[in-house]
Design an enzyme around this catalytic site. Sequence first.
Site, mmCIF file in Angstrom:
data_model
loop_
_atom_site.group_PDB
_atom_site.id
_atom_site.type_symbol
_atom_site.label_atom_id
_atom_site.label_comp_id
_atom_site.label_asym_id
_atom_site.label_seq_id
_atom_site.Cartn_x
_atom_site.Cartn_y
_atom_site.Cartn_z
ATOM 1 N N HIS A 180 18.869 36.313 40.312
ATOM 2 C CA HIS A 180 17.448 35.974 40.270
ATOM 3 C C HIS A 180 16.975 36.150 38.829
ATOM 4 O O HIS A 180 17.101 37.227 38.259
ATOM 5 C CB HIS A 180 16.634 36.850 41.219
ATOM 6 N N CYS A 181 16.442 35.091 38.245
ATOM 7 C CA CYS A 181 16.077 35.149 36.822
ATOM 8 C C CYS A 181 14.565 35.223 36.654
ATOM 9 O O CYS A 181 13.855 34.280 37.007
ATOM 10 C CB CYS A 181 16.626 33.908 36.113
#
Length: 324
Positions: free
Chosen positions: A163-164
């Site tokens: 998850h960025c």
Amino acid sequence: MKFVLKMPLASQNNKGSCFWCIKAMKWVPVLFIMTIVAWSYYAYVVKLCFLTVDSILSQILYLIFYHLSLSMFLWAYWQTIFTEIGRVPLKYKIPDSDHEQLLRAESPEEQRHILEEFSKNLPNANVNINGAVRYCDKCRCIKPDRAHHCSVCGECVLKMDHHCPWVNNCVSFTNYKFFILFLGYALLYCLYVALTALPYFIAFWNGDLQGIGRFHILFLFFVAVMFGISLISLFCYHCYLVSENRTTLEAFRAPIFRTGEDKHGFSLGRYDNFCEVFGDNPRIWFLPVKSSLGNGIEFPLNLHQQRTYRSMDSTQNRLEANIG
Ligand SMILES: [Zn+2]
Ligand SMILES: [Zn+2]
């Protein structure tokens, strides 16, 4: 009855405002990047090209290539942010009756048996560390191969990479190509800005650059180099992961098959690994448009694990024939 209805509505409203607050906060890193990009546009176009570069020809060339690299970067960035995550199909969800059975099970073996029964027609090759079917109790679903539960998105995501926060999205099956292109074009943008600003950066230190705009050029060079350095390692790492057909999560913990742990389990050779992410049409390899192969649920396995695109097609045909 009225009381029962009022309570959930009140709690939903409270939850709602908090939810929107958190949702808004998650956009802060994206806004930060967009602010830097907007300022860099002003510094490069106005301060460097219009007010500092003397030759008209240089100005035109600088501006053409600048807008080209900026457009590709922003296009890939947009696609990475706004592409929907790959969601687990309905057939992987445990129906309420099976879930109740699962809760009533008296031993882990019984639970395992229920999940095995439920998933026997699903094309899963991965198992958990105990050799059992991978199950997410938050989503109440069998996890497809390479899918993982993202605590930020609050659900299982197909071929989850990580998850960025910088794109406020999960990097996963649906946008992995866009993410790599975003890194690549952002790096190109930084390199281009740094290299074209370099002569004026040197002129600044030699005292040949006058006016307040010279500080914009100085910072433009510093910021481009700083972002370029941090992007280069991330970009090279993801190029390596693509060549190995591995996600970031799989690089930390190798996927487990019925035959055991195998970090090369999905690797089909460098070219095929590349095509799995970028597609088989070279004309759109470097455009941020959808071209990845597969459906994000079923993946061909390497020769050792014995599953190819051809065997996947025949399984699909068999399933369709059964349904028909
Ligand atoms: Zn989940
Ligand atoms: Zn996520």
